[in-house]
Enzyme design. Structure first.
Site, PDB file in Angstrom:
ATOM      1  N   TYR A 489      25.517  42.640 -89.935  1.00 40.72           N
ATOM      2  CA  TYR A 489      27.186  42.928 -90.423  1.00 40.72           C
ATOM      3  C   TYR A 489      28.050  43.542 -89.254  1.00 40.72           C
ATOM      4  O   TYR A 489      28.964  42.962 -88.627  1.00 40.72           O
ATOM      5  CB  TYR A 489      27.365  43.471 -91.658  1.00 40.72           C
ATOM      6  CG  TYR A 489      28.751  43.072 -92.487  1.00 40.72           C
ATOM      7  CD1 TYR A 489      28.809  41.712 -92.648  1.00 40.72           C
ATOM      8  CD2 TYR A 489      29.975  43.896 -92.288  1.00 40.72           C
ATOM      9  CE1 TYR A 489      30.340  41.587 -93.105  1.00 40.72           C
ATOM     10  CE2 TYR A 489      30.997  43.629 -92.746  1.00 40.72           C
ATOM     11  CZ  TYR A 489      31.249  42.447 -93.276  1.00 40.72           C
ATOM     12  OH  TYR A 489      32.576  42.357 -93.810  1.00 40.72           O
ATOM     13  N   SER A 569      30.753  36.232 -92.695  1.00 43.24           N
ATOM     14  CA  SER A 569      31.936  36.903 -92.804  1.00 43.24           C
ATOM     15  C   SER A 569      32.160  37.398 -91.265  1.00 43.24           C
ATOM     16  O   SER A 569      32.351  37.002 -90.341  1.00 43.24           O
ATOM     17  CB  SER A 569      32.136  37.693 -94.043  1.00 43.24           C
ATOM     18  OG  SER A 569      33.648  38.132 -94.400  1.00 43.24           O
ATOM     19  N   ASP A 653      37.634  28.727 -99.329  1.00 42.22           N
ATOM     20  CA  ASP A 653      37.410  29.998 -98.846  1.00 42.22           C
ATOM     21  C   ASP A 653      38.954  30.376 -98.545  1.00 42.22           C
ATOM     22  O   ASP A 653      39.554  29.874 -97.600  1.00 42.22           O
ATOM     23  CB  ASP A 653      36.659  30.170 -97.717  1.00 42.22           C
ATOM     24  CG  ASP A 653      36.383  31.466 -97.064  1.00 42.22           C
ATOM     25  OD1 ASP A 653      36.956  32.397 -97.800  1.00 42.22           O
ATOM     26  OD2 ASP A 653      35.459  31.629 -96.471  1.00 42.22           O
ATOM     27  N   HIS A 688      34.469  32.106-100.451  1.00 39.46           N
ATOM     28  CA  HIS A 688      33.655  33.092 -99.351  1.00 39.46           C
ATOM     29  C   HIS A 688      32.398  33.532 -99.649  1.00 39.46           C
ATOM     30  O   HIS A 688      31.502  33.962 -99.069  1.00 39.46           O
ATOM     31  CB  HIS A 688      34.692  34.400 -99.221  1.00 39.46           C
ATOM     32  CG  HIS A 688      34.514  34.859 -98.066  1.00 39.46           C
ATOM     33  ND1 HIS A 688      34.602  34.410 -96.818  1.00 39.46           N
ATOM     34  CD2 HIS A 688      34.067  36.254 -97.819  1.00 39.46           C
ATOM     35  CE1 HIS A 688      34.243  35.320 -95.908  1.00 39.46           C
ATOM     36  NE2 HIS A 688      33.904  36.484 -96.548  1.00 39.46           N
TER      37      HIS A 688
END
Length: 722
Positions: A489, A569, A653, A688
């Site tokens: 991430y 993301s 989203d 999302h």
């Protein structure tokens, strides 16, 4: 108390993606030659600090619900993508096995409100978790709220809970199609009767009840126009008090600040009911102003306690006029300090900064429970209210622990624990004795002893030491041929810890290795670690990820043609940037709901908050140059042989608007040389990630794993019963 951090809303808690190979030799002879829909181009050029930047796919930013052209493009792309997915070997077997693995009872850690206990449970394949209540821990659970009855396709979810102080009422959020917008309603718990109260246009917030249980404080935005509902910037958040039985239009405005439309306000009533604490934020960084109001005096005004955005001040609780905060004031790895509002200039640190980074803190009974990370593994310590260490909570191995909530009059708390090879278990923790009692243990169709988890450390490009978890079946041979999934991430102070995931378990069961590095930009080592991966230093995050891939290759876990990369993301940005910077290093790529246009992200919905981590193309020439240099959309190069890539996004989203993925996929298809597929899978009636029904998750994971199996040269085996 509910989470005030906008980074929390930006993060995806469970992403299950993977990435394909750039080696055309691994594509079988019968692979279809893909013909992509023609994507029109427009004459659009923007100027940033004297640099002209073309944006020929600007029209793909339009909302698919409002634009016939975008809707037609989405339909055409999905026809190609799903047509290709249908040809993938093992797709059916993966779906069948994943469905069987997924079919086990899942429980959240229980919690207590009023005289009842509550927990959420999924029987196995239910699309949404169900909220249950119990009169006692050993009493028969009763269904309180079942979101599975709210829609036929499971796309309406429970999106937040707030119990009144007396335990009589429950306010809860309803989330549709994965959107960040919530509609809040109120239930009388004993009878199950729904009240007429209905509150709309709530986003990035929750509810906090007044002590008398007559109403609650909440934050919301003004109603947007229909055409801008899912794309417009979220500005001018306001705080209201809603009294039960009244229409939302009659709610009392508590606070707004039209001079600072970008500021947000999170209200929380102290447990003793005397104070309203208003935490003021303006981005994803944990830097807050703090205001409070004396609720015992109806004529009192809001008083500013912290008047700048220099540090974190997360309210933990209070003892009379003494407020307890989790803070990074002179403590980059966080501490607990107190401020007496009668002497607000004085800060008294009662739990000093430790070597480990403090992630969260709660006040339960006469204790402060602090959750730390020790090299990304959970470590929980108990202190008394004076900050004296009491004991450390003991866990059964390397893993992640969460929960530890409660109230001042409780002598118990609850938590869950899991790891890559350990399904979640829930526990009751006795604060007086320090005893953990197992309540429930997930029963999953696998043997955890067949798998092993290790943690290694490697050096990034600049010599920074970075940790990485590696999990796989025992006894694998390190010969460089193992299909490996690298997931990360690297942003927004979000920490990745070793938790359980059915999809990752299946990946390992199929013979794959799972690797998860803790990149800079995350919160694993505190403020300095986070800041080292932000703004003009964001390239550090990509360097850390590339170094993780090289470590796996150098140490014979895998090789480029067998290495897939995954992220969602901000992690989708990570994959997109590393894909464009080192297309030779990976066998396959699955960027999910990623931020791909780094010059325009701040123009949509929550994007303006992210300038804390990314900077802005409009802020300075230096920040523009840094963003332009790694922006995935702007660094796709014509004639490059990119790895097989499946971009994933969703039409609803409104966190990272799908235009990011639309434009990136169109550009990748235009630039790709060779026959490696570059497809985009666009989910309908989904957002999302939050609130996505089980059925859609299983379908998406099966598509991803089948894509990986084909392009990473995997020959998966399945249990004989399958």
């Amino acid at each position: 108390m509910y989470d005030r951090s906008i980074a929390f809303y930006f993060a995806i808690l469970v992403f299950v993606s993977a990435f394909n190979t750039n080696s055309e030799s691994l594509m079988s002879q019968d692979s279809p030659t893909l013909s992509y829909p023609e994507t029109k181009k427009v004459e659009q050029v923007d100027e940033y600090f004297g640099v002209e930047v073309a944006d020929p796919f600007r029209w793909l930013e339009d909302d698919v619900r409002q634009s016939e052209d975008v809707a037609a493009w989405v339909e055409a792309q999905n026809k190609v993508s799903f047509g290709y997915i249908e040809t993938l070997p093992f797709r059916k077997e993966i779906d069948q096995r994943l469905t069987k693995l997924w079919d086990y009872e899942k429980y959240s850690a229980p919690f207590r409100r009023g005289d009842r206990y509550y927990f959420q449970k999924n029987d196995g394949l239910q699309n949404q978790f169900v909220l249950y209540s119990q009169d006692a821990l050993d009493a028969e659970p009763k269904v309180l709220i079942d979101p599975n009855t709210w829609s036929e396709d499971g796309t309406v979810a429970l999106g937040g809970l707030a119990f009144s102080d007396d335990g009589k009422y429950l306010a809860y959020g309803v989330q549709k199609s994965g959107s960040d917008w919530r509609t809040w309603q109120v239930m009388e718990i004993e009878s199950g009767k729904m009240l007429a109260d209905k509150l709309e246009w709530i986003k990035f917030g929750g509810a906090s009840w007044s002590k008398d249980s007559k109403g609650f404080f909440y934050n919301r935005y003004d109603e947007p126009s229909k055409e801008d509902e899912f794309t417009s910037l979220n500005l001018n958040q306001k705080v209201y008090y809603h009294e039960l039985g009244y229409d939302q239009s009659e709610d009392e405005l508590i606070h707004s600040d039209p001079d600072h439309p970008e500021w947000g306000f999170s209200p929380e009533v102290s447990e003793d009911g005397k104070y309203l604490i208003l935490t003021v934020w303006k981005g994803t960084d944990d830097r807050y102003r703090v205001m409070y109001k004396d609720l015992s005096d109806p004529d009192s005004e809001l008083v500013t306690l912290i008047d700048n955005f220099e540090n974190e001040y997360s309210f933990v609780g209070n003892e009379g006029s003494t407020f307890y905060f989790k803070s990074d004031f002179e403590a980059p790895k966080k501490c607990i300090l107190t401020i007496d509002i009668s002497d607000p200039e004085k800060r008294n640190v009662i739990i000093a900064e430790a070597d480990e980074a403090m992630q969260s803190a709660s006040m339960v009974g006469d204790n402060i429970i602090s959750n730390y990370l020790k090299d990304a593994k959970s470590q929980v310590k108990i202190f008394d209210l004076a900050g004296t260490f009491v004991r450390e909570v003991s866990f059964p191995g390397i893993g992640s622990a969460g929960g530890f909530g409660g109230r001042r009059d409780h002598d118990e708390t609850f938590y869950s624990f899991s790891s890559f090879n350990r399904p979640p278990s829930t526990y009751r923790y006795d604060l007086k004795t320090g005893e953990s009692k197992l309540l429930r243990e997930a029963k999953v169709d696998f043997n955890p002893d067949d798998y092993e988890v290790s943690q290694v450390f490697y050096n990034s490009k600049d010599g920074t030491r970075v940790p990485m978890f590696i999990a796989h079946k025992k006894g694998i041979e390190l010969d460089g041929t193992n299909p490996t999934l690298l997931y990360a991430y690297g942003g927004f102070n979000i920490s990745l810890t070793p938790g359980f995931s059915i999809s990752r378990l299946q990946w390992m069961e199929m013979g794959g290795i799972f690797a998860m590095p803790n990149l800079r930009g995350g919160g694993e080592y505190g403020k300095d670690w986070h800041k080292a991966g932000t703004k003009t230093q964001k390239q550090n995050v990509f360097d850390d990820f590339i170094a993780a891939a090289e470590y796996l290759i150098d140490n014979k876990y895998t090789s480029p043609e067998h290495l897939g990369i995954q992220g969602g993301s901000n992690g989708g940005l990570l994959v997109g940037a590393c894909l464009t910077q080192r297309p030779d290093l990976y066998g396959a790529c699955l960027p999910a709901v990623g931020v791909m246009d780094m010059l325009r992200f701040q123009e949509f919905t929550a994007g303006r908050f992210w300038v804390d981590d990314y900077g802005s193309s409009k802020a300075s020439a230096e920040e523009f140059e840094a963003l332009y240099k790694y922006s995935p959309l702007h660094n796709v190069t014509d004639g490059t042989a990119y790895p097989p890539t499946m971009v994933t996004t969703a039409d609803t989203d409104d966190r990272v608007v799908p235009g990011h993925s639309f434009k990136f996929a169109a550009r990748l298809q235009e630039a790709q040389s060779g026959e490696n597929p570059t497809i985009i899978r666009i989910e309908t009636s989904a957002g999302h990630g939050s609130g996505k029904p089980t059925s859609k998750i299983i379908e998406e994971v099966a598509d991803q794993w089948a894509f990986l199996a084909k392009h990473l040269g995997m020959k998966p085996s399945f249990p004989e019963s399958e």
